[in-house]
Design a protein around this motif. Structure first.
Motif, PDB file in Angstrom:
ATOM      1  N   PHE A 180      19.622  15.599  57.827  1.00 17.32           N
ATOM      2  CA  PHE A 180      19.786  14.968  59.030  1.00 17.32           C
ATOM      3  C   PHE A 180      21.045  14.494  59.164  1.00 17.32           C
ATOM      4  CE2 PHE A 180      15.000  14.423  59.168  1.00 17.32           C
ATOM      5  CZ  PHE A 180      14.775  15.347  60.239  1.00 17.32           C
ATOM      6  N   PHE A 181      21.783  13.772  58.326  1.00 18.65           N
ATOM      7  CA  PHE A 181      23.005  13.314  58.298  1.00 18.65           C
ATOM      8  C   PHE A 181      23.984  14.409  58.834  1.00 18.65           C
ATOM      9  CE2 PHE A 181      27.224  12.149  56.410  1.00 18.65           C
ATOM     10  CZ  PHE A 181      27.656  11.107  57.005  1.00 18.65           C
ATOM     11  N   GLY A 182      24.000  15.736  58.256  1.00 21.23           N
ATOM     12  CA  GLY A 182      25.011  16.746  58.573  1.00 21.23           C
ATOM     13  C   GLY A 182      24.563  17.230  60.044  1.00 21.23           C
ATOM     14  N   ALA A 183      23.483  17.233  60.385  1.00 20.90           N
ATOM     15  CA  ALA A 183      23.204  17.744  61.791  1.00 20.90           C
ATOM     16  C   ALA A 183      23.627  16.614  62.849  1.00 20.90           C
ATOM     17  CB  ALA A 183      21.643  17.577  61.968  1.00 20.90           C
ATOM     18  N   LEU A 185      26.237  14.661  62.098  1.00 20.52           N
ATOM     19  CA  LEU A 185      27.730  14.812  62.091  1.00 20.52           C
ATOM     20  C   LEU A 185      28.240  16.152  63.040  1.00 20.52           C
ATOM     21  CD1 LEU A 185      29.051  14.214  58.497  1.00 20.52           C
ATOM     22  CD2 LEU A 185      29.365  12.823  60.437  1.00 20.52           C
ATOM     23  N   LEU A 186      27.492  17.083  62.863  1.00 21.40           N
ATOM     24  CA  LEU A 186      27.612  18.172  63.822  1.00 21.40           C
ATOM     25  C   LEU A 186      27.669  17.955  65.367  1.00 21.40           C
ATOM     26  CD1 LEU A 186      26.195  21.389  61.657  1.00 21.40           C
ATOM     27  CD2 LEU A 186      28.637  21.015  62.223  1.00 21.40           C
ATOM     28  N   SER A 187      26.716  17.141  65.795  1.00 16.49           N
ATOM     29  CA  SER A 187      26.170  16.817  67.108  1.00 16.49           C
ATOM     30  C   SER A 187      27.375  15.943  67.572  1.00 16.49           C
ATOM     31  CB  SER A 187      25.093  16.152  67.404  1.00 16.49           C
ATOM     32  OG  SER A 187      24.832  14.801  66.713  1.00 16.49           O
TER      33      SER A 187
END
Length: 189
Positions: A180-183, A185-187
């Motif tokens: 969720f953290f990576g998603a 950051l991507l958003s």
């Protein structure tokens, strides 16, 4: 190692500095004379033996538990070797498994074995105790519960399974949070 362990026990007597923190304890409690030698800035993640290192990282509770375990192992070895069966192949299995187990524990006491050798130490100890129980020299411990009697091995396996399930759930939670953290950051990008 003993200087570090004694300093740790003075500051944190019951549980020491914690697992895998011998390096921090070394930096905090190393003798001042170490700063005068050419290797003053070397890092040590363990002491001269795995068991003395555990004294610094686990404190007095760890020291007492390791001492109880080693005394139990030596007493069991003396009892079993005093009640050897008459068959030569059973004698060989018992003597060799206990000799290997005690030797590997002594190696762990005076040196820093690799993880594979430390694992082999536990395997040899398990073989020695298992063969002794299998030949009837040692009697298994029975624990009476409301569900009937459980052997100590079954209780140990139940506790290990509970710990593994909880550990797996914690790892799953961390992995999900990282995803969720990576998603997130991507958003933002």
């Amino acid at each position: 190692t003993l200087d570090i362990a004694s300093s740790v026990i003075k500051d944190r007597p019951f549980f020491g500095v914690g697992p895998n923190r011998f390096g921090q304890a070394y930096i905090a409690y190393k003798p001042a004379v170490i700063n005068l030698v050419p290797a003053w800035n070397m890092e040590f993640v363990a002491g001269f033996g795995i068991l003395p290192t555990f004294i610094a990282t686990q404190g007095l509770v760890g020291l007492v538990l390791w001492t109880v375990f080693l005394v139990f192992l030596i007493n069991t070895a003396i009892y079993v070797l005093g009640h050897l069966p008459p068959e030569p192949h059973k004698k060989f299995i018992l003597v060799s498994s206990y000799a290997g187990s005690v030797f590997l524990w002594l190696i762990s006491l005076v040196s820093l074995p690799s993880l594979a050798v430390f694992f082999l130490t536990f395997v040899m100890t398990g073989i020695a105790l298992g063969v002794s129980a299998g030949l009837g020299i040692l009697k298994p411990v029975e624990i009476k519960t409301v569900f009937g009697s459980l052997s100590a091995a079954k209780v140990s396996l139940i506790v290990i399974m509970i710990v593994l399930v909880i550990g797996g759930l914690v790892q799953l939670k961390k992995t999900t949070a990282l995803a969720f953290f990576g998603a997130g950051l991507l958003s933002l990008l």
